[in-house]
Design an enzyme around this catalytic site. Structure first.
Site, short mmCIF file in Angstrom:
data_model
loop_
_atom_site.label_atom_id
_atom_site.label_comp_id
_atom_site.label_asym_id
_atom_site.label_seq_id
_atom_site.Cartn_x
_atom_site.Cartn_y
_atom_site.Cartn_z
N SER A 120 2.29 -5.53 -4.04
CA SER A 120 1.06 -5.72 -4.83
C SER A 120 0.46 -4.34 -5.07
CB SER A 120 0.08 -6.64 -4.11
OG SER A 120 -0.42 -6.05 -2.95
N GLN A 136 -3.84 -12.84 -0.18
CA GLN A 136 -2.58 -12.22 0.26
C GLN A 136 -2.47 -12.09 1.78
OE1 GLN A 136 -0.89 -8.74 -2.02
NE2 GLN A 136 -1.46 -7.70 -0.14
N GLU A 188 -10.97 -7.22 1.51
CA GLU A 188 -10.31 -6.13 0.79
C GLU A 188 -9.98 -6.59 -0.64
OE1 GLU A 188 -6.99 -4.60 3.03
OE2 GLU A 188 -5.91 -4.06 1.20
N ARG A 245 2.87 -0.77 4.40
CA ARG A 245 3.10 -1.48 3.14
C ARG A 245 3.89 -2.75 3.44
NH1 ARG A 245 1.23 1.36 -1.53
NH2 ARG A 245 1.27 -0.79 -2.28
N SER A 246 3.97 -3.60 2.43
CA SER A 246 4.66 -4.88 2.66
C SER A 246 6.18 -4.68 2.84
CB SER A 246 4.36 -5.86 1.54
OG SER A 246 4.62 -5.29 0.29
N LYS A 279 -3.83 -1.71 9.59
CA LYS A 279 -3.07 -2.88 9.17
C LYS A 279 -1.59 -2.53 9.35
CE LYS A 279 -4.10 -4.02 4.91
NZ LYS A 279 -4.15 -4.91 3.74
P1 PGA Z 1 1.54 -4.07 -0.64
O1 PGA Z 1 0.41 -4.94 0.05
O2 PGA Z 1 2.10 -3.14 0.37
O3 PGA Z 1 2.52 -5.09 -1.14
O4 PGA Z 1 0.87 -3.37 -1.78
C1 PGA Z 1 -0.44 -4.44 1.04
C2 PGA Z 1 -1.88 -4.51 0.65
O5 PGA Z 1 -2.21 -4.94 -0.48
O6 PGA Z 1 -2.74 -4.13 1.43
ZN ZN Z 2 -4.47 -4.63 -0.09
#
Ligand code: PGA
Ligand code: ZN
Length: 393
Positions: A40, A157, A266, A347-348, A369
């Site tokens: 994202s 999310q 967030e 990151r994801s 996180k």
């Molecule tokens: P992403 O998600 O690593 O897929 O961008 C993490 C977030 O939005 O905090």
């Molecule tokens: Zn985020």
């Protein structure tokens, strides 16, 4: 320091996608780093160089070719000098020529290499470099995944449990709470970030489940990452098949804050809807953290702008959104200059690199996180935080 060996290769992340790993050596010292990848992603993030076939062959080639070549003539006094060279060599504001993934893998490896030579732990090197007071971050544990990380089974999310206290106190609570939630959910799939990915037909259900845990476990509270850019299309936010205007979504957040004592939200709105951020921060900013992620993308200029317009009161920091450790540190400095708190984030798509744990501790982040407790790549960060606690004592 002369960096006499530079070598990059492609490895796979937690989603089985290619990412860059780099090793640098200087005499008897050697350091390796690999970089994560988001799904994202904010549209203003630094550019991850990915080829049409999904590989990172060009990014790898840029490290092994142009960057290795440029290092040949250099004698670096600091990791910051390495980053300055990388930024100049790329020459684009969004790192689109050599790739933020190529640059960051080198930048993190260089940070490690200098820490080794100076015989200090990585987190201490980061603290010294930015003038930060190192402290243990709160754990933002990813309990349930939704949004793009779990096929929108849940609208938001990330549903997180924030746990106060040092890691050796917080992590056992996280483990117990995570296992309890697992028992209550029964057999469900897992999301990208190693949290559960259940399906519910009401917006409240995941909050009710987390509220149950908050009652059972001391020093815990609920947080979300709405990642609302992913919910926004045709002028409305779509949650469980129902469209919400920005005003309606604001009212929903207010209700959730009152009912479930949310700790932080967030990316509550689309990354281009700055005015809605400002309105929500005026409404709830005294009570909770409104964290910018896609809005601010670890970019010092964007953080300053968001602060001036009172859009947020906290900032997510992801080094790969900006492309070098030097600039990620500058983003933290910009955050602290506004008296905002920083939450460091993985990151994801992750690897076993634990840099973000040292970074979070070194900058004295309010929180980290690092995902749920169901993937070794996420657990590695928590284990590293435990190790750091030991090093720091
Ligand atoms: P992403 O998600 O690593 O897929 O961008 C993490 C977030 O939005 O905090
Ligand atoms: Zn985020």
């Amino acid at each position: 320091m002369r960096i006499d060996f530079v070598s990059a290769r492609s490895i796979l992340d937690t989603r089985g996608r290619a990412t860059v790993e780099t090793t640098l050596s200087a005499g008897m010292f050697s350091a390796t780093a690999s970089v994560p990848s988001g799904k994202s992603t904010g549209s203003h993030e630094a550019c991850e160089l990915r080829d049409a076939d999904g590989s990172v062959a060009s990014a790898v080639a840029n490290v092994n070719g142009e960057i290795a070549q440029a290092f040949r003539d250099c004698d670096f006094a600091s990791a910051d000098e390495v980053d300055a060279l990388l930024i100049a060599l790329d020459g684009t504001p969004e790192k689109s020529r050599l790739g933020a993934n190529a640059l960051l893998a080198v930048s993190i490896a260089a940070t490690r290499l200098f820490a080794q030579v100076e015989e200090i732990p990585l987190w201490r090197a980061i603290a010294a470099r930015g003038g930060f007071t190192a402290t243990a971050p709160r754990l933002y544990i990813n309990m349930m995944n939704g949004g793009v990380h779990a096929g929108f089974k849940l609208p938001f999310q990330e549903y997180l449990l924030v746990i106060e206290g040092k890691t050796s106190d917080a992590l056992p609570i996280a483990r117990e709470a995570f296992a309890k939630l697992g028992e209550r959910l029964g057999s469900v799939s897992m999301g990208d970030e190693g949290g559960y990915a259940p399906t519910f037909d009401t917006l409240e259900k995941p909050f009710e489940l987390l509220a149950g845990l908050v009652q059972e476990f001391p020093h815990t509270s609920i947080a979300i990452d709405a990642a609302a850019s992913e919910l926004y299309r045709d002028g409305a936010y779509h949650l469980l098949g129902k469209p919400y205007s920005a005003e309606e979504l604001s009212a929903l957040y207010r209700e959730l804050v009152e009912r479930f004592s949310l700790y932080s939200i967030e990316d509550p709105f689309d990354e281009e809807s700055a005015d809605d951020f400002s309105r929500l921060t005026a409404l709830l900013g005294e009570k909770i953290l409104i964290i910018g992620d896609d809005l601010t993308v670890t970019n010092p200029a964007r953080i300053k702008e968001a602060a001036e317009r009172k859009e947020i009161n906290a900032v997510l920091i992801k080094p790969n959104q900006i492309g070098t450790v030097r600039e990620a540190i500058q983003a933290v400095q910009a955050t602290y200059a506004e008296d905002f708190v920083a939450v460091a984030s993985h990151r994801s798509g992750e690897t076993d690199d634990t840099f973000i744990a040292d970074f979070a501790y070194g900058i004295g982040a309010h929180g980290i996180k690092a995902g749920g407790l169901a993937q070794p790549e996420r657990l590695a960060k928590y284990e590293r935080l435990l190790e750091i606690e030991h090093e720091a004592s």
